[in-house]
Enzyme design. Structure first.
Site, mmCIF file in Angstrom:
data_model
loop_
_atom_site.group_PDB
_atom_site.id
_atom_site.type_symbol
_atom_site.label_atom_id
_atom_site.label_comp_id
_atom_site.label_asym_id
_atom_site.label_seq_id
_atom_site.Cartn_x
_atom_site.Cartn_y
_atom_site.Cartn_z
ATOM 1 C CB THR A 1 40.404 46.754 39.891
ATOM 2 O OG1 THR A 1 40.572 46.346 38.520
ATOM 3 C CG2 THR A 1 41.704 47.339 40.420
ATOM 4 C CG ASP B 1 32.517 50.382 34.548
ATOM 5 O OD1 ASP B 1 33.183 50.245 33.495
ATOM 6 O OD2 ASP B 1 31.275 50.327 34.583
ATOM 7 C CG ASN C 1 41.862 40.189 32.393
ATOM 8 O OD1 ASN C 1 42.042 39.226 31.642
ATOM 9 N ND2 ASN C 1 40.811 40.263 33.219
ATOM 10 C CE1 TYR D 1 36.527 39.771 22.776
ATOM 11 C CE2 TYR D 1 37.288 38.184 21.148
ATOM 12 C CZ TYR D 1 37.375 38.741 22.406
ATOM 13 O OH TYR D 1 38.304 38.274 23.303
ATOM 14 C CE LYS E 1 39.698 41.366 23.327
ATOM 15 N NZ LYS E 1 40.395 41.705 24.588
ATOM 16 C CB THR F 1 37.338 32.343 31.215
ATOM 17 O OG1 THR F 1 37.031 32.839 29.897
ATOM 18 C CG2 THR F 1 38.848 32.345 31.425
HETATM 19 N N1 LIG Z 1 38.391 33.376 27.378
HETATM 20 C C1 LIG Z 1 38.884 33.406 26.157
HETATM 21 O O1 LIG Z 1 38.803 32.407 25.405
HETATM 22 C C2 LIG Z 1 39.594 34.638 25.640
HETATM 23 C C3 LIG Z 1 40.240 34.532 24.399
HETATM 24 C C4 LIG Z 1 40.924 35.657 23.924
HETATM 25 C C5 LIG Z 1 40.966 36.821 24.666
HETATM 26 N N2 LIG Z 1 40.302 36.884 25.862
HETATM 27 C C6 LIG Z 1 40.348 38.156 26.584
HETATM 28 O O2 LIG Z 1 40.771 37.918 27.906
HETATM 29 C C7 LIG Z 1 40.262 38.924 28.776
HETATM 30 C C8 LIG Z 1 39.598 38.272 29.975
HETATM 31 O O3 LIG Z 1 38.531 37.482 29.499
HETATM 32 P P1 LIG Z 1 37.918 36.257 30.329
HETATM 33 O O4 LIG Z 1 37.991 35.087 29.437
HETATM 34 O O5 LIG Z 1 38.490 36.203 31.692
HETATM 35 O O6 LIG Z 1 36.397 36.739 30.352
HETATM 36 P P2 LIG Z 1 35.275 36.616 31.472
HETATM 37 O O7 LIG Z 1 35.426 35.324 32.175
HETATM 38 O O8 LIG Z 1 34.001 36.904 30.753
HETATM 39 O O9 LIG Z 1 35.637 37.822 32.478
HETATM 40 C C9 LIG Z 1 35.591 39.131 32.008
HETATM 41 C C10 LIG Z 1 36.056 40.037 33.117
HETATM 42 O O10 LIG Z 1 36.069 41.399 32.640
HETATM 43 C C11 LIG Z 1 35.315 42.185 33.552
HETATM 44 N N3 LIG Z 1 34.743 43.372 32.906
HETATM 45 C C12 LIG Z 1 33.944 43.442 31.811
HETATM 46 N N4 LIG Z 1 33.622 44.714 31.541
HETATM 47 C C13 LIG Z 1 34.231 45.480 32.503
HETATM 48 C C14 LIG Z 1 34.274 46.860 32.776
HETATM 49 N N5 LIG Z 1 33.598 47.758 32.029
HETATM 50 N N6 LIG Z 1 35.018 47.303 33.833
HETATM 51 C C15 LIG Z 1 35.699 46.418 34.607
HETATM 52 N N7 LIG Z 1 35.659 45.086 34.414
HETATM 53 C C16 LIG Z 1 34.937 44.626 33.371
HETATM 54 C C17 LIG Z 1 34.261 41.239 34.083
HETATM 55 O O11 LIG Z 1 33.667 41.765 35.254
HETATM 56 P P3 LIG Z 1 32.151 41.359 35.720
HETATM 57 O O12 LIG Z 1 32.302 40.106 36.542
HETATM 58 O O13 LIG Z 1 31.696 42.536 36.499
HETATM 59 O O14 LIG Z 1 31.354 41.131 34.468
HETATM 60 C C18 LIG Z 1 35.120 40.015 34.338
HETATM 61 O O15 LIG Z 1 35.886 40.166 35.496
HETATM 62 C C19 LIG Z 1 39.302 39.754 27.909
HETATM 63 O O16 LIG Z 1 39.939 40.934 27.478
HETATM 64 C C20 LIG Z 1 39.016 38.840 26.736
HETATM 65 O O17 LIG Z 1 38.626 39.547 25.574
HETATM 66 C C21 LIG Z 1 39.632 35.833 26.367
#
Ligand SMILES: NC(=O)c1ccc[n+]([C@@H]2O[C@H](COP(=O)([O-])OP(=O)(O)OC[C@H]3O[C@@H](n4cnc5c(N)ncnc54)[C@H](OP(=O)(O)O)[C@@H]3O)[C@@H](O)[C@H]2O)c1
Length: 242
Positions: free
Chosen positions: A36, A54, A77, A142, A146, A177
């Site tokens: 999704t 969303d 996620n 953030y 969290k 990412t």
């Molecule tokens: N990367 C890290 O270092 C890290 C560390 C700790 C935790 N996390 C957690 O891991 C998860 C994934 O993060 P990521 O690193 O993959 O981040 P990312 O690369 O910024 O991707 C974020 C994803 O969430 C989607 N999203 C944001 N708001 C949304 C909404 N309202 N409805 C549906 N989709 C939405 C984005 O969609 P769009 O493309 O439409 O924006 C994108 O697919 C998050 O919960 C983040 O907090 C990440």
């Protein structure tokens, strides 16, 4: 629960960790993967069922639950990090982080809980962060979101135990990412993070600490706040110097 033959739904599956979850689920034998995204046209994985979603829009969440009644594994996620502080930052941005990272995940769990019960209990994975446990100047909205999501995860776990739904909290430091692009340090590969989380689900774990950073942060929680903050300052300095 077995990933093999599960029917999974991943939020934010168009990029980052969500895309890696969807890919590893397919590779590990999931029967169906709903990938999704807010903009479904940006999902590029062959073999998935694409749905628009969303997580901050209750109508969109309900429509996804209606379109995917066979889900047995929900991967919460999707998330945002706006780089906002609590005292001086935009209150709208603070609210948006909570709306997405906590209420978004909670709304998904509420809407999908009946389907999970019907489909044998199943599991929910909430992608949290080591930042659930420490404040960080420049990103305290953030941290707040969290930490709230961690508490929400603990509560939902208790409430869904009776219907046999496993609720797994996944904590990590940094993954490679877009979200962590500004951090020029070692990061876990998205597919390794997805595998650690899915291994945790198969083992029936309530918590997955996916990397050394998250294990180290959690081990410091008994410290007094001043000692904890000093230890985190030292650890962050060492991380940036490495
Ligand atoms: N990367 C890290 O270092 C890290 C560390 C700790 C935790 N996390 C957690 O891991 C998860 C994934 O993060 P990521 O690193 O993959 O981040 P990312 O690369 O910024 O991707 C974020 C994803 O969430 C989607 N999203 C944001 N708001 C949304 C909404 N309202 N409805 C549906 N989709 C939405 C984005 O969609 P769009 O493309 O439409 O924006 C994108 O697919 C998050 O919960 C983040 O907090 C990440």
């Amino acid at each position: 629960m077995d990933i093999n033959n599960s029917v999974a739904l991943v939020t934010g599956a168009n990029r980052g960790l969500g895309r890696a979850f969807a890919q590893r689920l397919l590779e590990r034998g999931a029967r169906k993967v709903y990938a999704t995204a807010r903009r479904p046209e940006t999902v590029d994985l062959p073999g998935v069922e694409v749905l628009p979603l969303d997580i901050t829009d209750p109508a969109s969440v309900r429509a996804a639950a209606e379109a995917a009644p066979d889900v047995s594994l929900l991967i919460n996620n999707a998330g945002i990090s706006t780089g906002t502080d609590l005292v001086t930052g935009s209150l709208d941005a603070v609210r948006l982080e909570l709306e997405t990272n906590m209420f978004g995940h909670l709304g998904m769990s509420r809407e999908f809980a009946p389907a999970l019960a019907r489909n044998g209990g199943g599991a929910i994975v909430n992608v949290l962060s080591a930042v659930s446990w420490f404040g960080i100047k420049g990103a305290n909205a953030y941290h707040l979101s969290k930490a709230a999501a961690w508490a929400m995860t603990n509560g939902v776990r208790l409430e869904l135990a009776e219907q046999g739904t496993l609720v797994t909290a996944v904590h990590l430091g940094l993954a490679d990412t877009d979200m962590a692009a500004g951090w020029p340090v070692d990061k876990i590969a998205p597919s390794d993070l997805a595998d650690a989380a899915l291994d945790g689900v198969e083992a029936g774990s309530a918590e997955v600490l996916a990397d050394q950073w998250s294990r180290d942060v959690k081990s410091r929680l008994p410290l007094a706040p001043e000692e904890f903050n000093a230890a985190m300052d030292r650890a962050l300095a060492a991380l940036m110097a490495a």
